[in-house]
Design an enzyme around this catalytic site. Structure first.
Site, PDB file in Angstrom:
ATOM      1  N   ALA A   1       0.794  -1.230   0.000  1.00 23.80           N
ATOM      2  CA  ALA A   1       0.000   0.000   0.000  1.00 23.80           C
ATOM      3  C   ALA A   1       0.825   1.278   0.000  1.00 23.80           C
ATOM      4  O   ALA A   1       0.294   2.351  -0.295  1.00 23.80           O
ATOM      5  CB  ALA A   1      -0.939   0.006   1.213  1.00 23.80           C
TER       6      ALA A   1
ATOM      7  N   GLY B 136       3.517   1.807  -1.884  1.00 25.12           N
ATOM      8  CA  GLY B 136       4.268   1.931  -3.132  1.00 25.12           C
ATOM      9  C   GLY B 136       3.631   2.879  -4.124  1.00 25.12           C
ATOM     10  O   GLY B 136       2.612   3.522  -3.858  1.00 25.12           O
TER      11      GLY B 136
ATOM     12  N   ILE C 165       2.019   2.318  -6.893  1.00 21.07           N
ATOM     13  CA  ILE C 165       0.646   1.950  -7.235  1.00 21.07           C
ATOM     14  C   ILE C 165      -0.209   1.916  -5.977  1.00 21.07           C
ATOM     15  O   ILE C 165      -1.346   2.380  -5.959  1.00 21.07           O
ATOM     16  CB  ILE C 165       0.591   0.576  -7.934  1.00 21.07           C
ATOM     17  CG1 ILE C 165       1.348   0.602  -9.261  1.00 21.07           C
ATOM     18  CG2 ILE C 165      -0.862   0.141  -8.167  1.00 21.07           C
ATOM     19  CD1 ILE C 165       1.499  -0.763  -9.905  1.00 21.07           C
TER      20      ILE C 165
ATOM     21  N   ARG D 268       9.341  -1.231 -12.944  1.00 22.07           N
ATOM     22  CA  ARG D 268      10.272  -1.321 -14.072  1.00 22.07           C
ATOM     23  C   ARG D 268      11.067  -0.042 -14.225  1.00 22.07           C
ATOM     24  O   ARG D 268      10.598   1.045 -13.906  1.00 22.07           O
ATOM     25  CB  ARG D 268       9.510  -1.576 -15.378  1.00 22.07           C
ATOM     26  CG  ARG D 268       9.112  -3.009 -15.570  1.00 22.07           C
ATOM     27  CD  ARG D 268       8.790  -3.283 -17.027  1.00 22.07           C
ATOM     28  NE  ARG D 268       7.656  -2.529 -17.519  1.00 22.07           N
ATOM     29  CZ  ARG D 268       7.448  -2.244 -18.802  1.00 22.07           C
ATOM     30  NH1 ARG D 268       8.336  -2.608 -19.709  1.00 22.07           N
ATOM     31  NH2 ARG D 268       6.379  -1.574 -19.173  1.00 22.07           N
TER      32      ARG D 268
ATOM     33  N   ASP E 197      -4.897  -2.583 -19.875  1.00 21.99           N
ATOM     34  CA  ASP E 197      -4.746  -2.772 -21.320  1.00 21.99           C
ATOM     35  C   ASP E 197      -5.995  -2.288 -22.073  1.00 21.99           C
ATOM     36  O   ASP E 197      -5.895  -1.696 -23.145  1.00 21.99           O
ATOM     37  CB  ASP E 197      -4.481  -4.248 -21.638  1.00 21.99           C
ATOM     38  CG  ASP E 197      -3.220  -4.759 -20.959  1.00 21.99           C
ATOM     39  OD1 ASP E 197      -2.255  -3.978 -20.852  1.00 21.99           O
ATOM     40  OD2 ASP E 197      -3.216  -5.916 -20.509  1.00 21.99           O
TER      41      ASP E 197
ATOM     42  N   ARG F  84      -6.138   1.590 -21.764  1.00 22.23           N
ATOM     43  CA  ARG F  84      -5.222   2.198 -22.747  1.00 22.23           C
ATOM     44  C   ARG F  84      -5.783   2.104 -24.159  1.00 22.23           C
ATOM     45  O   ARG F  84      -5.742   3.073 -24.923  1.00 22.23           O
ATOM     46  CB  ARG F  84      -3.858   1.493 -22.685  1.00 22.23           C
ATOM     47  CG  ARG F  84      -2.983   1.921 -21.523  1.00 22.23           C
ATOM     48  CD  ARG F  84      -1.690   1.143 -21.524  1.00 22.23           C
ATOM     49  NE  ARG F  84      -0.766   1.668 -20.520  1.00 22.23           N
ATOM     50  CZ  ARG F  84       0.101   0.928 -19.836  1.00 22.23           C
ATOM     51  NH1 ARG F  84       0.166  -0.386 -20.055  1.00 22.23           N
ATOM     52  NH2 ARG F  84       0.895   1.478 -18.953  1.00 22.23           N
TER      53      ARG F  84
ATOM     54  N   HIS G 297      -0.634  -9.989 -20.153  1.00 20.59           N
ATOM     55  CA  HIS G 297      -0.416  -8.609 -19.720  1.00 20.59           C
ATOM     56  C   HIS G 297       1.040  -8.183 -19.905  1.00 20.59           C
ATOM     57  O   HIS G 297       1.642  -7.599 -19.016  1.00 20.59           O
ATOM     58  CB  HIS G 297      -0.841  -8.461 -18.254  1.00 20.59           C
ATOM     59  CG  HIS G 297      -0.779  -7.053 -17.730  1.00 20.59           C
ATOM     60  ND1 HIS G 297      -1.457  -6.011 -18.327  1.00 20.59           N
ATOM     61  CD2 HIS G 297      -0.108  -6.518 -16.679  1.00 20.59           C
ATOM     62  CE1 HIS G 297      -1.214  -4.889 -17.653  1.00 20.59           C
ATOM     63  NE2 HIS G 297      -0.402  -5.172 -16.656  1.00 20.59           N
TER      64      HIS G 297
ATOM     65  N   MET H 190      -2.351   2.552 -13.521  1.00 20.23           N
ATOM     66  CA  MET H 190      -2.535   1.186 -13.016  1.00 20.23           C
ATOM     67  C   MET H 190      -3.400   1.183 -11.774  1.00 20.23           C
ATOM     68  O   MET H 190      -4.237   0.296 -11.580  1.00 20.23           O
ATOM     69  CB  MET H 190      -1.174   0.553 -12.718  1.00 20.23           C
ATOM     70  CG  MET H 190      -1.235  -0.917 -12.336  1.00 20.23           C
ATOM     71  SD  MET H 190      -1.789  -1.980 -13.688  1.00 20.23           S
ATOM     72  CE  MET H 190      -3.349  -2.562 -12.997  1.00 20.23           C
TER      73      MET H 190
END
Length: 342
Positions: A33, A35, A37, A106, A175, A178, A202, A250
């Site tokens: 929680a 982080g 995202i 990433r 996805d 987007r 994904h 996200m």
């Protein structure tokens, strides 16, 4: 402060949900929680009136994020849990929905598979706690690489004799989000009016947009937009210049998926979301998990919808998807076999 579009979207969400009775509201846990995202995801969940109790856990910072979000003036109770085995167990116990965005982001030049060794261990250990303390919860996996982390969770649950394929979801909602946005830019339309089916997995070529099933079938031969849907995450990684990956979009996608699961759990009919689940669609080819439209219900997965008709170009995309997806899934299964942990 949330941008105007977010305020409008969640205003609509609140208007839909306020009609729900108190017995319909639920405990939702976020693991990771604090982080990139986790924080915006937790904020969006605090704004969701369907959530009565919000449990926030992380290896560091969980109680601080919880204290901050608890000041938001919605009814849900927010609790932050210490980074201990007992804290984790308490965070997930009694949860109706558990979201796992935990893991490292990433960086430029990294693929989702480059994240595998670190994130695989994190997800394995969190899945163990969920299997032991909340085996009946709907488990929503955001941590990448989803194509491998979802099978990891399945293997962990199987080892403990509590695996229910109807309760395990890989969140691929981004996805579709987007795809609708990118199409709206090309066609000068409103993204909410675009309904683009995206199947597969994904990551990269496993993400297959089926434009032939949309209002714009001609886009199925548009290599540029297909590539953008498949590798849209790279745009964000590059733009953030080493400072992270897609976190805000996200979080929105994860909140949307959690909202749909809650709506279905509370008896609303006809809730369909794209998600990566234990699927029969390609099991005859040795592929146990696949993302497609799934009808949700009180027990999780109610019905897995078929891919439907595709054109020749999309058939080739699906072939490429299946080849990679099979390897990704096997990698997750093999990881648990070789690294069962404690």
């Amino acid at each position: 402060m949330l941008p105007a579009v977010s305020r409008m979207a969640f205003g609509a969400l609140q208007r839909r949900a306020f009609s729900a009775s108190a017995r319909d509201l639920s405990k939702v846990a976020v693991l990771g929680a604090a982080g990139g995202i986790g924080q915006p995801l937790s904020l969006l969940l605090k704004l969701n009136p369907r959530v009565t109790e919000l449990a926030l856990y992380d290896i560091r910072g969980g109680p601080g994020v919880a204290a901050d979000i608890s000041h938001v003036n919605t009814k849900s109770k927010v609790t932050g849990y210490e980074a201990t085995p007992s804290g984790l167990a308490s965070a997930v116990k009694g949860a109706d929905v558990i979201l796992i965005p935990a893991g490292v982001p990433r960086k430029p030049g990294m693929t989702r598979d480059d994240l595998f060794n670190t994130n695989a261990s994190i997800v394995r250990d969190l899945a163990k706690a969920c299997a032991e303390s909340a085996p009946e919860a709907n488990l929503l996996i955001i941590a990448n690489p989803v194509n491998s982390t979802v099978p990891i969770c399945a293997e962990v649950y199987k080892a403990r004799g509590v695996y229910n394929p109807k309760r395990l979801f890989g969140v691929t909602t981004l996805d579709v989000v987007r795809a609708s946005r990118f199409v709206s830019e090309v066609k000068s339309t409103d993204p909410k009016d675009e309904n683009i089916t995206v199947v597969g997995g994904h990551s990269g070529v496993t993400i297959v947009p089926l434009f032939s099933q949309s209002k714009h079938p001609e886009l199925s031969s548009n290599a540029e937009i297909i590539n953008r849907v498949q590798f849209g995450g790279d745009e964000v990684v590059k733009a953030k210049d080493g400072a992270g990956s897609a976190t805000l979009s996200m979080a929105m996608a994860g909140a949307r998926m959690a909202e749909s699961v809650l709506r279905a759990a509370q008896g609303e009919k006809g809730i369909v979301e794209p998600t990566f689940v234990d699927s029969p669609l390609y099991k005859d080819q040795g592929i146990d998990f696949f993302a497609s439209k799934v009808e949700l219900g009180p027990n999780g997965v109610e019905k897995i919808l078929p891919v439907g008709e595709v054109n020749a170009a999309e058939e080739k995309l699906i072939e490429a998807c299946l080849a990679d997806l099979k390897k990704n899934i096997a990698k997750g299964v093999s990881f648990v076999e070789s690294n069962p942990g404690k």
